[in-house]
Design a protein around this motif. Sequence first.
Motif: not given
Lengths: 364, 148, 659
Positions: C474-487
């Motif tokens: 979170l905050f280190k990568a784009p939010l979209a990436t973070s969202w992708h990862r959380i899924i």
Amino acid sequence: MIWIVFALMTAAVIAVLVLPVVRARPQAPDLDRNAFDRAVFRDQLAELERDVERGTIGAAEADAARNEISRRLIAASAMPAKSHPARTPFLALLAALIIPAVALPLYLRAGSPLLPDVPLATRLEKAAETGDYEALIVKVEQHLALNPDDVEGWKVLAPAYRRGMRWADTAEAMRNVVRLSAPDAGILADYGEAMVMANQGLVSAEAHDVFAKALALDAKLPKARFFDALALKQEGKAAEAKAAFDAFLAETPSDAPWRPMLVAEMQDMSSKPPGIDEQAMKDAASMSQEDQQAMIRSMVDGLEEKLKADGSDLDGWLRLIRARGVLGEGGKAKLAYDTAKTRFKDNPQAIAALDGLAKEMNIQ
Amino acid sequence: MTRKQKRMTMILGGLAVLGIAAGIMLYALSGTITFFYTPSEITEEKVSPGQRLRLGGLVEEGSWIRGEGTMSTFVVTDTIKTIKVTYNGQLPDLFREGQGVVAEGIIDGGGTFVADTVLAKHDENYMPKELADSLKEKGVWNEGAKTQ
Amino acid sequence: MIAEIGHFALILATGVALYQFLVPLYAAQRGDRALMRTGLTASVLQLALIATAFAALTHAYLVSDFSVQNVFENSHSAKPLLYKISGVWGNHEGSMVLWVLILALYGAAVAIFGENLPLELRSRVVAIQGSIGLAFLLFIVLTSNPFMRIEPPPIEGNGLNPILQDPALAFHPPFLYAGYVGLSIAFAFAVAALIDGRVDAAWARWVRPWTLAAWVFLTIGIAMGSWWAYYELGWGGWWFWDPVENASFMPWLVATALIHSAIVVEKRNALKIWTVLLSILAFSLSLMGTFLVRSGVLTSVHAFAVDPERGLFILIILCIFIGGSLALFAWRAPMMKAGGLFAPVSREGSLVMNNLLLCVACLAVFVGTLYPLALETLSGEKISVGPPYFNLTFGPIILPLLLLVPIGPFLAWKRGDAATALRRLWISLAVAVAVGLVVLALNIRGPWLAPFGMALAAWLVLGALTDLASRIALFKAPLATSWHRIIGLPRSAIGGILAHGGLGVMIAGIIAISLWKIEVIVALKPGEAADVGGYSITFIGETPLTGPNFTGRAGRFLVKEGDREVATLVSEKREFQPSGMPTTEVGLHQTLAGDIYVVMGDATNDGGRAIRMYFNPLVNFIWLGTFIMFLGGLLSLSDRRYRVGAPKRHVAAQAVPAE
């Protein structure tokens, strides 16, 4: 019938256990044990790759983990498959026979195969056919809970309670009969009598009122006359009571069933003033007490029988002791007191209640 | 560190934690346990005023007096000796005269038990264990006697 | 006839349990696969038979068949339907049937869903389950048979203890038993591994979800029990360190240790022997809990059976299983190979610390629970060990663990670096300290524990959030990436984070209610009011009350905050028929900030009532936190890793030349 069900259950269990062994084809060479470990390791590697793809694990860490899992995967190489023993259907059958061998004795020890189910609803439904007295009472009670103004129901219920010596319930049922019927001396007197019984022989002011009303309707009604006089006596109005008893006795036929009780009450009263021949009084008293006992014997003996069968009812014991004491059967009262005391020796409250009553009744 | 040393470090660390924990437990046990007495034990053993203890017995018939507000006093008996108890607070639902009770608190200088907790039996079959035992010893109570 | 069929099914199940115990053990030793499979069938049969018995007993309760003694003693025709059903396990005999039913359920589940286990291992696990089932079925049939009949049948039953007539309590035992008995699977796996002489990777992987399932049920079961005690017993407390509570809490502590150590076995192939021992201990504590509750050694609300014969029987079962498994452990454990290495500061090291502290904390509870029993047996002296002991011992032992919880997930496997981990956690640490300082400032004269405890709670919650944030960058990568990862994050990872965060929420609740609870006991006449924690509570008056099987009086209370009416609360005093037993219903107004809790007491001399009022700040955080932990456990259970199937035959065949 039920044994057929049991036999079928047992047979089904044994069949399900044994048939697959009987029918088993010659056994295929199975997976060696390490195959299961290899499946886990492969899955761990796949998981690791997913993590790497997602970027949730560093490259160095991933490499270390991959190396380690791979090492374990290699270590878990295929083991030679074990040779398989021959099929063992007889062994399986023999083992399965343990089941009835264990179950049958256990069931015979504890089971009641012949007892049918007794769901409450069915029991109540069939109460009339089977003559199930308890169930009939409950049925009428249920009916009356919904139709509290059905006088016929109360009229059925009151004698049923009376038979079970549930005096408070009898009084309550009779109260409803009185409430719902046209004024009737007989009904009032029965109501009053139930109140007296529920009150352990004392005629309360309320009960006295009821008898007075009954007498207003029918001045000659024996039951009402008797209790009216008894009430006067218990209220300490000796002269009035004596007058009432005398008048009643004068009109009582010599073969009337209540006559001995009446005589007993009168002698009990007349024994109090001094100056009467002691011996005669004693004789009369003892005789009259026998009469009195005869009157209520069925009731008290019934109670005693009940307590012999099930002695856990403390109130029952207290009633019995009181009844014996009132009847003047000191010995039997003492006996009941002793029995109850042994029965409840471990219960301080019960003992306290028993002792209190004994003191009151003068039982040693 | 070698394999053996690593293992030793861990075992020693574990033992150290266990040792400290054992110390805490012993300390706690010596400081916090409360002894259980019946009224006659209190009179026999001369419990010093101010010592915290549990008192168990039956509430004597006719002894329960409600005072001002939430104060109550009652007498606890084991049918041999009795002791007066005062308690400021709400008594449990099942507190009744003639029933078992356990009170926790201290004895004041005048020999009255000042309770800060009162427990009554939880349901018809519940009797504090200690109480049942000591009443049994004195032959006034038994598990078989359940009058309802 | 239905009752007798149930009885016979129960007894037949006893026979099947004997088969299930002996045959698979022999077959596994001999390598006879067909015979081993009959063991699996037996465990499914056992479930079917016990379910039949349980259904028959439930039927008897539903139709009020008072010819069954157990129904007569514990039910009443006028009882609401829910309590007719819960009445089945609201008594000793019925609850034992539920116990073996759940045991059979687990056994059958291993037989059916255990395709991914080697057959020998699966057979042995099922056999051990069979032996436990056999012991408890014999106990039921010989000493606690729920199918005894009465001839002639009484017309009405005795009723269920009114204090147990409560929705939360109706379902508290099934959950708690599902937890207790679930630990039998870990036990069976452990004993099977000892007989096998090896701990497979498959063993390590599959023992974990079973333990997790047991842990999930224990967690929710204990939480329900505590919630029930809070609002039903009317003392405003939520945990009493009552021996029966401890009996369920000790297995929970060890099960918590077990789900952590099983991670190490699975990931690193280390701590195998310790995990086997822990599995044995966890179930031993479950058994001991059953013994303590059922034998009447401890008396309490929960103890239905005060019967020395039953106590002795369970004591023998206890000795056989605990003694036997520990002896087996002493004999076989030295033959097992030790696993992977790791440095003291590492993920493994932190999990060892977790295990150590949880076990020591469990030991402290164990000593406090059993010391009075031991002392009485040895010296005859009667003592009670109360909450002060537990607060004094459990608190300091569990405290370091709570401090370490957020750090563990940031340590690398094998060799970790504490400084790096702390650096990644510095924001959490700073915020936690700030929270502590704010609490200190607001509450300067309050107990010293308050700022510290709140800081600890914040540390746990923030640590869990940081863990999540760092996993999804979170905050280190784009939010979209973070969202992708959380899924894409494994559910077990999210589950772990939830459990740790939930622990923090629970700690906040515990600290708040322990330190800031406001209790007021006053005598009020109708119309009078008292102030509690910023609220003014007026006693409006009382009215008579009639329920289906009770009568009583209801007291009404108006709660005001300033001039604003917050709630009208009703506290009832009920008297149940036919037993005449009184109970009290609490008037409760729940908010996240705290509960207003009003209990109407006895009438006072001057026509008023003694009223007990509490303001319990943040108390619902306790159950909210446990619920989050429960959800975390459920989520972990649904992880796809646990759905990996059995190795395919052709895969194995192909794999041989490749390796």
